[in-house]
Design an enzyme around this catalytic site. Structure first.
Site, mmCIF file in Angstrom:
data_model
loop_
_atom_site.group_PDB
_atom_site.id
_atom_site.type_symbol
_atom_site.label_atom_id
_atom_site.label_comp_id
_atom_site.label_asym_id
_atom_site.label_seq_id
_atom_site.Cartn_x
_atom_site.Cartn_y
_atom_site.Cartn_z
ATOM 1 N N GLU A 175 -61.875 29.677 -10.463
ATOM 2 C CA GLU A 175 -61.028 30.820 -10.813
ATOM 3 C C GLU A 175 -60.996 31.849 -9.692
ATOM 4 O OE1 GLU A 175 -61.411 30.810 -15.697
ATOM 5 O OE2 GLU A 175 -62.838 31.972 -14.510
ATOM 6 N N ASP A 222 -54.501 34.381 -15.590
ATOM 7 C CA ASP A 222 -55.766 33.895 -16.129
ATOM 8 C C ASP A 222 -56.215 34.828 -17.239
ATOM 9 O OD1 ASP A 222 -58.051 32.382 -16.424
ATOM 10 O OD2 ASP A 222 -58.747 32.619 -14.361
ATOM 11 N N GLY A 223 -57.190 34.403 -17.989
ATOM 12 C CA GLY A 223 -57.804 35.257 -18.981
ATOM 13 C C GLY A 223 -58.990 35.989 -18.379
ATOM 14 N N ALA A 224 -59.693 36.730 -19.211
ATOM 15 C CA ALA A 224 -60.927 37.389 -18.804
ATOM 16 C C ALA A 224 -61.798 37.549 -20.038
ATOM 17 C CB ALA A 224 -60.657 38.756 -18.168
ATOM 18 N N GLY A 236 -59.064 28.818 -20.472
ATOM 19 C CA GLY A 236 -59.480 29.543 -21.665
ATOM 20 C C GLY A 236 -58.432 29.523 -22.764
ATOM 21 N N GLY A 255 -66.875 32.602 -18.889
ATOM 22 C CA GLY A 255 -67.325 32.114 -20.186
ATOM 23 C C GLY A 255 -67.007 30.645 -20.398
ATOM 24 N N GLY A 256 -65.951 30.184 -19.719
ATOM 25 C CA GLY A 256 -65.582 28.773 -19.785
ATOM 26 C C GLY A 256 -66.150 27.947 -18.655
#
Length: 227
Positions: free
Chosen positions: A103, A81-83, A30, A96-97
């Site tokens: 993940e 990681d993102g969220a 992301g 979303g990705g």
């Protein structure tokens, strides 16, 4: 660079304190993680990365960050990681990705999980962001109809040519537009029992630290229970 980009960059910069030379680090997917990868490369910290998507692998190779397969390491020290959305109980929605399966595999095999987000991703309850569900192509139409019958407002994710998006693992993504998710664990249990679903984007009781980039950086840390 937009205001939101600056907030993402602040969160990414703050995550560097959790990375040390010689660590095996799970690397997410992301836009916020992209800033992290750039920071890692610039810092010259020597890590071995376990990536959560082909896209992240390519970026690491371009930046000179060493990567390996998850099956070739005996542990992952920390995953960053993102969220797409987090709630006040430190649950999250990811995917979303279209990388939610990998993940979650990396997260579940990590000693510590950290999410880096900008403050627009933080809400009291989950559900503002559609919930991604990764499904096998065979029978996906049946699942769509089942989700519709349950008022989950499902939408098959498609590309600009209106063809289904294919994940790195060869699956489809169905996005559920649910509104407020009052009980994420109950919904997760339901989805995990549906045939044809490979994985869902609810990450419940997984993250240890959330780094939130705003005008400044704030941290949310999970309280460990004494045994």
């Amino acid at each position: 660079m937009t205001v939101q980009d600056n907030k993402k960059k602040r969160a990414a910069n703050a995550a560097l304190r959790y990375i040390e030379d010689g660590m095996v680090v799970g690397l997410g997917t992301g836009t916020t993680v992209l800033y992290l990868l750039q920071v890692i490369a610039a810092s010259k910290i020597n890590i071995l990365g376990v990536t959560t998507s082909k896209k992240t692998t390519v970026i690491c190779q371009q930046l000179g960050i060493k990567v390996t397969d998850i099956d070739d390491v005996d542990h992952i020290d920390v995953t960053i990681d993102g969220a797409d959305e987090v709630d006040t109980y430190m649950n999250g929605i990811k995917g979303g990705g279209a990388a939610l399966l990998m993940e979650k595999i990396v997260a579940k095999n990590s000693n510590k999980n950290i999410w880096i987000v900008d403050d627009s991703k933080v809400h009291d309850t989950l559900g503002t962001f559609p919930l991604p569900v990764e499904v096998i192509p065979y029978g996906s139409g049946r699942l769509l109809r089942k989700f519709e019958a349950n008022d989950f407002n499902p939408v098959l994710r498609v590309d600009q040519n209106h063809q289904p998006i294919i994940t790195d693992s060869g699956h489809y993504i169905i996005d559920l537009h649910l509104g407020d998710i009052i009980n994420p664990q109950t919904l997760a249990d339901y989805l995990e029992n549906q045939v044809g679903i490979v994985e869902h984007g609810l990450f419940v009781d997984i993250v240890d630290i959330i780094i939130i980039g705003g005008d400044s950086v704030t941290l949310k840390e999970r309280q460990t229970q004494l045994k």
